[in-house]
Design a protein around this motif. Structure first.
Motif, mmCIF file in Angstrom:
data_model
loop_
_atom_site.group_PDB
_atom_site.id
_atom_site.type_symbol
_atom_site.label_atom_id
_atom_site.label_comp_id
_atom_site.label_asym_id
_atom_site.label_seq_id
_atom_site.Cartn_x
_atom_site.Cartn_y
_atom_site.Cartn_z
ATOM 1 N N ILE A 64 0.822 -1.212 0.000
ATOM 2 C CA ILE A 64 0.000 0.000 0.000
ATOM 3 C C ILE A 64 0.858 1.264 0.000
ATOM 4 C CG2 ILE A 64 -2.022 -1.097 1.014
ATOM 5 C CD1 ILE A 64 -1.241 0.028 3.720
ATOM 6 N N SER A 65 2.131 1.119 -0.324
ATOM 7 C CA SER A 65 3.014 2.275 -0.537
ATOM 8 C C SER A 65 3.966 1.930 -1.671
ATOM 9 C CB SER A 65 3.803 2.625 0.733
ATOM 10 O OG SER A 65 4.757 1.616 1.023
ATOM 11 N N LEU A 66 4.465 2.960 -2.345
ATOM 12 C CA LEU A 66 5.418 2.721 -3.425
ATOM 13 C C LEU A 66 6.704 2.126 -2.870
ATOM 14 C CD1 LEU A 66 6.112 2.941 -6.413
ATOM 15 C CD2 LEU A 66 6.980 5.245 -5.969
ATOM 16 N N TYR A 67 7.117 2.584 -1.694
ATOM 17 C CA TYR A 67 8.300 2.020 -1.042
ATOM 18 C C TYR A 67 8.145 0.508 -0.884
ATOM 19 C CZ TYR A 67 11.397 0.763 2.825
ATOM 20 O OH TYR A 67 12.325 0.143 3.621
ATOM 21 N N ALA A 68 7.008 0.075 -0.366
ATOM 22 C CA ALA A 68 6.767 -1.354 -0.176
ATOM 23 C C ALA A 68 6.794 -2.098 -1.506
ATOM 24 C CB ALA A 68 5.437 -1.566 0.525
ATOM 25 N N ALA A 69 6.225 -1.497 -2.537
ATOM 26 C CA ALA A 69 6.208 -2.135 -3.851
ATOM 27 C C ALA A 69 7.628 -2.344 -4.378
ATOM 28 C CB ALA A 69 5.390 -1.305 -4.828
ATOM 29 N N THR A 70 8.506 -1.358 -4.156
ATOM 30 C CA THR A 70 9.886 -1.513 -4.633
ATOM 31 C C THR A 70 10.619 -2.587 -3.839
ATOM 32 O OG1 THR A 70 10.748 0.264 -3.190
ATOM 33 C CG2 THR A 70 10.016 0.887 -5.407
ATOM 34 N N LYS A 71 10.318 -2.701 -2.554
ATOM 35 C CA LYS A 71 10.983 -3.724 -1.746
ATOM 36 C C LYS A 71 10.509 -5.125 -2.121
ATOM 37 C CE LYS A 71 13.974 -1.458 0.504
ATOM 38 N NZ LYS A 71 15.393 -1.769 0.255
ATOM 39 N N LYS A 72 9.237 -5.264 -2.402
ATOM 40 C CA LYS A 72 8.743 -6.553 -2.890
ATOM 41 C C LYS A 72 9.391 -6.880 -4.234
ATOM 42 C CE LYS A 72 6.115 -10.227 -3.149
ATOM 43 N NZ LYS A 72 6.427 -11.424 -2.335
ATOM 44 N N ALA A 73 9.540 -5.873 -5.080
ATOM 45 C CA ALA A 73 10.217 -6.076 -6.360
ATOM 46 C C ALA A 73 11.654 -6.544 -6.151
ATOM 47 C CB ALA A 73 10.191 -4.790 -7.182
ATOM 48 N N ASN A 74 12.342 -5.984 -5.151
ATOM 49 C CA ASN A 74 13.712 -6.415 -4.860
ATOM 50 C C ASN A 74 13.771 -7.907 -4.552
ATOM 51 O OD1 ASN A 74 14.890 -3.436 -3.048
ATOM 52 N ND2 ASN A 74 14.595 -3.800 -5.222
ATOM 53 N N GLU A 75 12.823 -8.384 -3.754
ATOM 54 C CA GLU A 75 12.803 -9.804 -3.414
ATOM 55 C C GLU A 75 12.622 -10.669 -4.659
ATOM 56 O OE1 GLU A 75 10.714 -9.100 0.998
ATOM 57 O OE2 GLU A 75 9.750 -10.394 -0.503
#
Length: 335
Positions: A149-160
């Protein structure tokens, strides 16, 4: 001499503490930071200045979003182990570009450099924010995290997902860590423990979301560092849950794992405020506000996997952690 360990974001909060711990243990460390102005750069400079006197520390100022500079860094030092903590933090959406540059472009450059550099283990920062709209508590690595629910979280999930693909395609050993509300001395001034302490100490009002009825898995930085250091010295291993679902050796051998790293003991923000008040000897001037977009009411880490695999056992209580932070705050700010 053994190969140095690379710590990115070494002028950042967690990176600084990790570098300090490795240096005290006798390791050679190369610390990299780009000193972005997301918060007071003077604090980053002060952290870095505490590392540079060590004769086994080498500080480098460069932007990991620069692919050639990142490649050159790896060619100069021939790392075997990498702790990648550099990122654009924060769940409050303002400008997407820093998240894309720092969390996606720079992370891709790191993966490429690690791939071609023959890295034995990449440990990188993810975040508890990836759980997003999940309602099941405690948060487990074995549950889906598909609704950030945040762009930050989306980028971290993408990193994984990116790290897993590199592990599968190129055999790059990597471990992602989902951090839960880290705090402590030299902390980030945009996070609750620091902002509350500063405002209360200066007699200013504090903005309290949802009347303080918010729970966070506050985790003292020394406990986080202990987990990171234990992990980086081990070989990365495949996720057994992934292997169980994908018995075909062609798809099940990826040496990639994701762990929660947190205190596994949520505390209400109202209690945090009370502890800060006690440590400062001053009462807070409170102003209630709604829960901001991108925030959740509660976080809690299931750390059973990390406990089983490396003996992770958080030991610093919130009372002790706040006491240590406030003592550092008074010294650093001359309060």
């Amino acid at each position: 001499m053994s190969a140095p360990i690379l710590v990115t974001g070494a002028a950042g909060f967690i990176g600084f503490h990790v570098a300090q711990r490795l240096l005290k243990a006798g390791h050679h460390v190369v610390g990299v930071d780009s000193f972005t102005p997301y918060y007071d750069v003077a604090l980053k400079e002060a952290r870095f200045a505490n590392l540079t006197p060590h004769n086994t520390f080498l500080g480098e100022r460069l932007d990991l979003a620069d692919a050639q500079a990142t490649k050159d860094l790896f060619q100069r030092h021939r790392f075997k182990r990498v702790i990648h903590l550099a990122a654009q933090p924060g769940v409050r959406f303002v400008d997407p570009q820093p998240y894309v540059t720092s969390n996606l472009v720079a992370f891709t450059n790191m993966l490429e450099a690690c791939r071609h550099g023959g890295i034995e283990h990449l440990v990188y920062a993810s975040s508890s924010s990836v759980y997003g709209a999940n309602r099941k508590l405690p948060f487990s690595e074995h549950d889906a995290a598909d609704h950030p629910i945040s762009l930050y979280a989306a980028t971290k999930k993408a990193n994984e997902m990116m790290a897993h693909s590199y592990a599968h395609l190129f055999g790059l050993p990597s471990t992602g860590l989902r951090f839960f509300t880290v705090y402590g001395p030299w902390g980030r001034p945009d996070m609750a423990v620091y902002t509350f302490t500063r405002a209360i100490a200066e007699g200013r009002e504090i903005q309290v979301a949802n009347a303080g009825k918010v729970w966070r898995d506050f985790t003292y930085v020394d406990d986080i560092v202990e987990g990171i250091v234990r992990l980086v010295g081990r070989a990365a291993s495949p996720d057994p849950a992934w292997n169980a679902e994908n018995p075909d050796p062609a798809t099940s051998a990826a040496p990639h794992r994701v762990y929660n790293i947190g205190n596994d003991n949520p505390e209400e923000v109202n209690r945090l405020i009370a502890l800060i008040e006690d440590a400062l000897g001053r009462k807070a001037i409170r102003v209630d506000k709604p829960l901001p977009p991108g925030d959740v009411l509660e976080t809690r880490a299931d750390v059973s996997d990390l406990r089983r695999d490396v003996g992770f056992a958080p030991s610093i209580s919130l009372e002790e952690g706040v006491r240590r932070f406030v003592a550092w705050y008074k010294t650093y700010h001359g309060a």
